[in-house]
Every structure is written in structure tokens, then in C-alpha cells.
Enzyme design. Structure first.
Site, mmCIF file in Angstrom:
data_model
loop_
_atom_site.group_PDB
_atom_site.id
_atom_site.type_symbol
_atom_site.label_atom_id
_atom_site.label_comp_id
_atom_site.label_asym_id
_atom_site.label_seq_id
_atom_site.Cartn_x
_atom_site.Cartn_y
_atom_site.Cartn_z
ATOM 1 N N CYS A 1 -2.787 8.841 3.215
ATOM 2 C CA CYS A 1 -2.575 8.293 1.872
ATOM 3 C C CYS A 1 -3.774 8.588 0.984
ATOM 4 C CB CYS A 1 -2.329 6.793 1.961
ATOM 5 S SG CYS A 1 -3.627 5.949 2.875
ATOM 6 N N GLU B 1 0.888 -1.171 0.000
ATOM 7 C CA GLU B 1 0.000 0.000 0.000
ATOM 8 C C GLU B 1 0.919 1.212 0.000
ATOM 9 O OE1 GLU B 1 -3.297 -0.174 -0.020
ATOM 10 O OE2 GLU B 1 -3.339 -2.347 0.151
#
Ligand code: NAP
Length: 519
Positions: free
Chosen positions: A296, A257
Site C-alpha cells: 500500500c 486503511e
């Protein structure tokens, strides 16, 4: 004196030797804790997790593991006030930022606890229906999913020390794979305290969860093909992991990720004064300033119809100018500092890189006066909006993630150009569209879907109940192609697949259905 954060390995708390790494309060730069992993017995810890933790977890049913998750969530709820305090002094979180992290952690654990009840007293999952393989119904094939006999290494980013721990551990625990979790060193205190509270509560079987608090050392060199690495962090560290000698030689399962240049686009149909416009503006400001933009899923690129660029700019500048930067302990503050000196340096130079191609509408890279802070102390930066009037795919803002409260507003002329500009980000976690024009939405979704893990379709009808794009939901997958790392987490049962091995059974239908009954 700074608190020493020890690691929890082989069911014991152990301190590392040698020079310790300090953890600081990002509002005043004072050390608050310290840690070291030097000299810790990592091979023994990996072996203990696999042997002791793995065996116990596999002997439990999904329902029993779900009960553990429920208790873990409750411990976080009970510790909420203490954890909010740690978020403030070690991560620069405002109270609201810290709650977002901590409540998200508890909610994710509870979601998987509920999901466990649907899997019941089983220890395996059937993967779709079985199928006949021959002329008679007797020769039969069935795919099943069973826990890997390894350990899960969870490497987390600094920005979500509570949620990052929980969103990965909820899934590996439910899948019956023991975990060694490694938070980012700079903000590890919150993770450390949660694990400490879980251990004190006596909820977890020995070896089910270990904590490596500090740098990773040689941990990864002990892994084999039954093990899993779930990584969240920067693209540079991800690249290092992909070429790690042991991980590639042993085909260790790796989920990445990484970063993402998330976009938010306002449709041409959205009118001034509409709920949809208010939602767009509110989401942009929230997703740029929450956790000082260190998410993010934060919005980095904002698109508006060309003829409305100036009016949208004005509205955003007005809202950004209401943000009050300061020490999160001061109740007037609405946005805290960045988490570390390294982040501050990266964000300042990132703003300068973007500003070389765009104009600064508000904010910038210069030092900012922060509420409740002595001059020049702390890692503060102003919320920053840039405007790029002639965007092209090759823009630096489509290549470089500035991990702070920074976004760029740009115009587009039609759906085709919007698709091309959004896709130029190279693959993202989440982008959002604000429009009730079905034709426009259909065209844009069709164009950008291959480049994303999640798309938020917001508009007038859902304005009152829309969830802002930066909120990761356990029901839906989190991850994205390309730049975002190519990984996938959460998404209900989908998330378990990383920790389970899919095996096809081929044989007598009666025997297979006796061993693995259809439900
Ligand atoms: P980072 O510097 O890559 O660090 C992430 C983690 O990797 C930390 O735990 C770090 O430990 C560890 N690490 C560093 N070097 C390593 C190595 N050689 N081998 C194994 N582990 C290593 O990232 P960050 O600064 O913490 O996080 C910011 C980045 O994460 C941003 O780019 C952001 O977009 C991304 N992010 C992505 C997601 C997502 O879900 N896609 C979520 C959050 C953040 P130490 O701290 O001990 O060095």
C-alpha cells in the site's frame, strides 16, 4: 494433498463445511492449502470473545499484556525460517520480501511490549491533564480512556499476512480488547501458522485471539456499538463496509486503511552523483519492486524537474533492468510473482490503462519469462516504468491504483505545480521528498501535508540513515485521508484510541484523583 486451514473460534480449531477455497503457489499455480468458513458458529465466537477474552484481558494490567506481546514476538522469531518458506510458496515472496513481513511483525509486537512498560500496572489511560471547572479548585474534570467492552474484527489485505496480523493485534491486545482476525484468503497460510504457533505456545488467554480463515460470511452482522472493525484492503471493499447495514445501524467503530497513489519527488537542488540522488533512485526501485509492488506504501508516481526528466528516466531504466523476475525459491530471483491470478489480471489491465496516456519506458503488460518457471505458468509481470510527459490532475494515474511493480515518471516545473500534481492523488499514505533546499521543502510540505498520513523528508545529510518510505513504523501513524481510507493506525499510544472509549469525569477532584491518580 492440500493442507486444510481451520479457523480458531471459541478456543477450538474448527473446519468449515461445503466446498473449500484453494490457496495456490503463485509461481506454479499448484494448490497448496484449502479453507472454508461455511457453517461456522460465528455468533457464538463473537460472544465468546467478548465474554471470556474481554473479561480476562481487562483484568490484566498494561504491563501484563505487554509481557504477552513480548512472548508473541519471540514465537515469531523462533518460527522465522518456517514462515519464510510459507511466504515463498503461498504469497510468491522472495526470501527478502518474506523477512520484511515477518521481521516487521515481530518488531511491531516488541515495540508495543516496550510501550506497555511505560503504562505500567494501570488499566486505564489519563487523557491529558485534568482541569478546574468552577470557582474553587474542588470542581474538577478529567478525561480518561477505558477499553471498550466489545470485540475487534481485524480484516486484512493479502500482501502482509504476518505484519498485518501483528500491527493490528499488538494494539488491540494492549488496549484489552479481544480480537477476531481475518486474513485475506489467498495468502492466509502465514497468518494461520503464526496463530497456530501462538496457541501451541499457550501464551494467549482463551478468547483473546480468534482466527477466521476464509471468507467473512455473516460475522459482521453480530456486531454492536462496543465493537470495532479495523479494515485494510481495497477502496471497493471499504465502500461495502461503510454501507454495511449492521455497522451503520449500530455505529460500529470502523477504521479503514485503503489504497494510495504514493509519490516520490526529486528536488531541483539535487546534483548528479550526490548521496541524495542515489537515495532517491534506490528508494524508487525498492518501493516499486519489493513484494512485486504489492505494498500500500509502494511508490506509484515519480516526479523530477522537467529539465532532468530524460536523465532520471535513463537511470531508472538501468536499475529496473537489473531486476530478475522468477520463482522466489530460485536464488537468482530478486522479484517474485504477484499473489494471485486475480491480481495478475488487475495489474495487466491496469498497465494498459496507464499506457493509454503514457509511454512505456521498460516492462509492460505482456507475459514475462521467469527464472526457474515453466513457460506460461505463474502470475509474473515485469517491473514497469511509464513516462508521462505532460501530466495533468485528471490523468488516470491519479485515479487508478495498479497494485503491482508499476510506476509513472513525470516532470514538474515548480513547487506550485508539484503540489497540485501530488494532491491530485486524492489523499495518500506516504509521499517522499528528496531535497536539501529548505524553502522548496517547506513550500511543498505546506501544500501536500493535508493530503497525507506521513511525509518522508530525505536529503544529503540523512542519506546514510534514511528509512525508505514504504517501511511503516510503529512509532508513527499509518493511514491517510481521502482515497487512503481516512483511517489511522499505530503511532505509538495513538493507535490504542480506536479500542478505547474516552469518557469525561466531572466531580470532586479528590475523588477523581483517588480513583484515577495522576502519574
Ligand atoms: P480486498 O479485496 O479489499 O480484501 C481485503 C480483505 O477484505 C480480505 O481479507 C477480504 O477477504 C476481505 N473482504 C472482501 N470482501 C469483503 C466483504 N464484503 N466484507 C468484509 N470483508 C471482505 O483487498 P486486497 O486485494 O486483499 O488488498 C489489496 C488492496 O489493499 C490494495 O488496494 C492496497 O492498496 C490495499 N492495502 C492497503 C493497506 C493500508 O494499510 N492502507 C495495506 C495493504 C493493502 P477475502 O480474501 O476472503 O475475500
Amino acid at each position: 494433498m492440500a493442507t486444510e486451514l481451520k479457523s480458531y473460534l471459541s478456543a477450538k480449531w474448527r473446519g468449515g463445511s461445503g466446498k473449500k477455497t484453494p490457496l495456490v503457489n503463485p509461481s506454479n499455480e499448484e494448490p497448496v492449502a484449502e479453507t472454508s468458513t461455511e457453517g461456522l458458529e460465528l455468533a457464538e465466537a463473537v460472544d465468546f470473545s467478548r465474554r471470556v477474552g474481554g473479561r480476562t484481558l481487562r483484568s490484566m494490567t498494561f504491563a501484563q499484556r505487554g509481557e504477552v506481546l513480548r512472548k508473541l514476538a519471540k514465537v515469531i522469531g523462533d518460527a522465522r525460517e518456517e514462515l519464510i518458506g510459507l511466504g515463498m510458496i503461498n504469497a510468491g515472496n522472495t526470501r527478502s520480501d518474506a523477512k520484511f513481513d515477518i521481521d516487521g511483525a515481530a518488531a511491531t509486537l516488541m515495540f508495543y511490549a516496550e510501550l506497555a512498560t511505560t503504562l505500567g500496572e494501570n488499566r486505564f489511560i489519563l487523557d491529558a491533564d485534568g482541569t478546574s471547572l468552577g470557582r474553587s479548585a474542588r470542581l474538577y474534570g478529567q478525561h480518561i480512556l477505558v477499553p471498550r467492552h466489545g470485540v475487534a474484527i481485524h480484516i486484512n489485505a493479502f500482501n502482509f499476512p504476518a505484519w498485518g496480523l501483528a500491527e493490528k493485534f499488538a494494539v488491540s491486545l494492549l488496549a484489552a480488547v479481544p480480537t477476531i482476525t481475518k486474513p485475506a484468503t489467498a495468502t492466509a497460510w502465514m497468518t494461520h501458522r503464526i496463530v497456530e504457533r501462538w496457541i501451541e505456545a499457550g501464551i494467549l488467554p482463551d478468547g483473546a485471539l480468534s482466527l477466521l480463515c476464509g471468507s467473512i460470511g455473516g460475522l459482521l452482522s453480530h456486531l454492536t456499538g462496543q465493537d470495532v472493525v479495523a479494515f485494510t484492503g481495497s477502496g471497493e471493499t471499504a465502500a461495502r463496509l461503510r454501507s454495511h447495514e449492521t455497522l451503520s445501524a449500530n455505529n460500529v467503530h470502523l477504521n479503514v486503511e485503503a489504497d494510495s497513489l504514493n509519490a516520490a519527488a526529486l528536488g531541483p537542488d539535487v546534483a548528479i552523483g550526490s548521496e541524495a540522488l542515489n537515495l532517491f533512485l534506490a528508494d524508487v526501485v525498492k518501493e516499486v519492486t519489493q513484494k512485486a509492488g504489492q505494498k500500500c506504501t509502494a511508490i506509484r508516481r515519480i516526479y523530477a524537474p522537467r529539465e532532468r526528466l530524460d536523465e532520471i528516466r535513463e537511470m531508472l531504466v538501468e536499475r529496473f533492468s537489473d531486476v530478475r523476475v522468477g520463482d522466489p525459491a530460485n536464488e537468482k530471483t530478486t522479484m517474485g510473482p504477484l499473489a494471485s491470478a486475480e491480481q495478475l489480471k488487475g495489474v495487466r489491465s491496469g498497465i494498459d490503462r496507464l499506457a493509454a496516456e503514457s509511454e512505456v519506458a521498460i516492462g509492460g503488460s505482456q507475459p514475462v519469462a521467469a527464472i526457474g518457471v515453466e513457460a506460461r505458468n505463474g502470475y509474473f509481470v515485469a517491473p514497469t516504468l511509464l513516462v508521462r510527459r505532460e501530466p495533468v490532475s485528471e490523468d488516470v494515474l491519479n485515479r487508478h491504483e495498479v497494485f503491482g511493480p508499476v510506476a509513472t515518471l513525470m516532470p514538474y516545473v515548480d513547487a506550485e505545480q508539484l503540489i497540485q500534481l501530488i494532491a491530485a492523488g486524492g489523499g495518500g499514505l506516504v509521499s517522499s521528498l528528496y531535497s536539501d533546499d529548505r524553502k522548496f521543502v517547506g513550500e511543498v510540505v505546506g501544500g501536500i501535508a493535508p493530503f497525507h498520513g506521513r511525509l518522508v523528508l530525505a536529503g544529503e545529510k540523512l542519506a546514510g540513515q534514511s528509512i525508505s518510505p514504504g517501511t511503516v513504523l510503529p512509532q508513527l501513524i499509518h493511514g491517510g485521508p481521502g482515497r487512503a481510507g481516512g483511517g489511522e493506525e499505530l503511532g505509538g499510544l495513538r493507535g490504542l484510541q480506536l479500542y478505547l472509549n474516552r469518557v469525561a469525569l466531572q466531580g470532586d477532584r479528590a475523588l477523581i484523583q483517588h480513583l484515577f491518580p495522576p502519574r
